[in-house]
Design a protein around this motif. Structure first.
Motif, short mmCIF file in Angstrom:
data_model
loop_
_atom_site.label_atom_id
_atom_site.label_comp_id
_atom_site.label_asym_id
_atom_site.label_seq_id
_atom_site.Cartn_x
_atom_site.Cartn_y
_atom_site.Cartn_z
N LYS A 22 -1.07 -21.87 -2.53
CA LYS A 22 0.16 -21.55 -3.25
C LYS A 22 0.46 -22.57 -4.35
O LYS A 22 1.00 -22.25 -5.38
CB LYS A 22 1.33 -21.54 -2.28
CG LYS A 22 1.33 -20.34 -1.36
CD LYS A 22 2.27 -19.27 -1.87
CE LYS A 22 2.46 -18.19 -0.85
NZ LYS A 22 1.24 -17.38 -0.72
N ASP A 23 0.10 -23.84 -4.09
CA ASP A 23 0.39 -24.92 -5.03
C ASP A 23 -0.65 -24.91 -6.15
O ASP A 23 -1.85 -24.93 -5.88
CB ASP A 23 0.35 -26.24 -4.27
CG ASP A 23 0.78 -27.39 -5.15
OD1 ASP A 23 1.52 -27.13 -6.10
OD2 ASP A 23 0.37 -28.52 -4.88
N SER A 26 -3.09 -28.10 -6.45
CA SER A 26 -4.14 -28.10 -5.42
C SER A 26 -5.20 -27.08 -5.74
O SER A 26 -6.40 -27.31 -5.52
CB SER A 26 -3.53 -27.77 -4.06
OG SER A 26 -2.33 -28.42 -3.90
N ASP A 73 5.14 -26.30 -12.08
CA ASP A 73 4.67 -25.74 -10.83
C ASP A 73 5.77 -24.91 -10.18
O ASP A 73 6.62 -25.42 -9.49
CB ASP A 73 4.24 -26.88 -9.92
CG ASP A 73 3.40 -26.39 -8.79
OD1 ASP A 73 3.05 -27.18 -7.94
OD2 ASP A 73 3.12 -25.18 -8.77
N PRO A 75 7.12 -21.86 -7.67
CA PRO A 75 6.73 -20.98 -6.58
C PRO A 75 6.74 -19.54 -7.08
O PRO A 75 7.67 -19.12 -7.75
CB PRO A 75 7.81 -21.21 -5.53
CG PRO A 75 8.97 -21.69 -6.30
CD PRO A 75 8.44 -22.44 -7.47
#
Lengths: 172, 112
Positions: A22-23, A26, A73, A75
């Protein structure tokens, strides 16, 4: 060739993590593992020039993607027509796999390439071009127009990036 | 043949990412993964079992080199892939400045 398959499985796991994470930061770093694994695979497959280029390009891709990602970033939601979207995606991948199967069963066995053109490069390359490295004799002599086109694409892309990111003359 | 299959799985992961995800950065990541899979496939097709690096050296036999042609083509393709990735990332950053989001379902208004 066990180490080749292990590295490929490592790359696939890295790719799945990059897709599912999700990130965003990463996810970008997981793509980095895929590219560096690919560099090692090139070394195993006897392509040292490609391994060097892939290493440099991978680091540049990570820098570009982190620049695009950092401090943005958000969500993101996965709501919507979940079932329909997934079904359509897998139908497309299924169609792709059917066509690729029809192609891939005509390929020669792994480890025994046909090399009709490359036989001549290997036999005559040193005498005709004077380069001991056959890869550079191909890109700089036999297929030099390819390299010219590559340089053209590179400069066009740089001009495109500069035009898109330009701050001067932009309406507020 | 199992190596070709693993390469195909890697390509399918990238294809799934492009078709299913709605974030622009995720789509770029999918394109990058597909690129890697295609480069890998070319090199796999040109690989010769127990071959050696396509560089001439005085005390070796010539006949069992790996294929130098796909390596030269992929060398070109890797650099072009970098340029394309930089271009897409620049466009994605501009889209974010304009719309404030990476979600492709929310980027539908034509703002001048």
């Amino acid at each position: 060739m066990l180490e080749l398959q292990l590295l490929l499985i490592f790359m696939i796991i890295g790719a799945i993590i990059a897709v599912k994470e999700k990130d965003l930061l990463s996810s970008v770093i997981a793509v980095g593992t895929v590219g560096l694994g690919l560099s090692l695979v090139f070394l195993i497959l006897k392509a040292p020039d490609l391994a060097i280029v892939q290493l440099v390009v991978e680091i540049l891709v990570i820098i570009i993607l982190i620049r695009a990602t950092i401090r943005r970033d958000l969500p993101f939601s996965t709501s919507g027509r979940w079932f329909f979207n997934t079904l359509v995606t897998f139908v497309f991948i299924g169609v792709f796999l059917v066509f690729i199967y029809l192609y891939i069963k005509d390929l020669p066995q792994f480890g025994q390439p046909i090399m009709k053109i490359a036989q001549r490069f290997i036999a005559e390359g040193l005498r005709e071009t004077g380069a001991t490295n056959l890869v550079s004799s191909v890109i700089l002599d036999y297929r030099a127009y390819d390299t010219l086109g590559e340089a053209t694409i590179l400069f066009t892309a740089v001009m495109g990036v500069l035009a898109v990111m330009r701050k001067v003359g932009r309406k507020k | 043949m199992s190596v070709y299959f693993l390469c195909l799985v890697l390509f399918s992961v990238g294809l799934y990412c492009i078709l299913r995800k709605r974030n622009l950065i995720k789509i770029i990541i999918g394109i990058v993964i597909m690129e890697y899979a295609v480069h890998l496939f070319f090199i796999l097709v040109g690989y010769r079992m127990n071959g050696r690096v396509p560089i001439h050296s005085p005390d070796q036999t010539v006949l069992d080199m790996v294929d130098p042609l796909p390596q030269a083509l992929v060398l070109t393709a890797i650099v072009i892939g970098l340029a394309v990735t930089a271009m897409i990332a620049a466009i994605a950053m501009r889209v974010y400045e304009k719309y404030g989001t990476f979600d492709i379902t929310k980027i539908r208004k034509l703002k001048g």
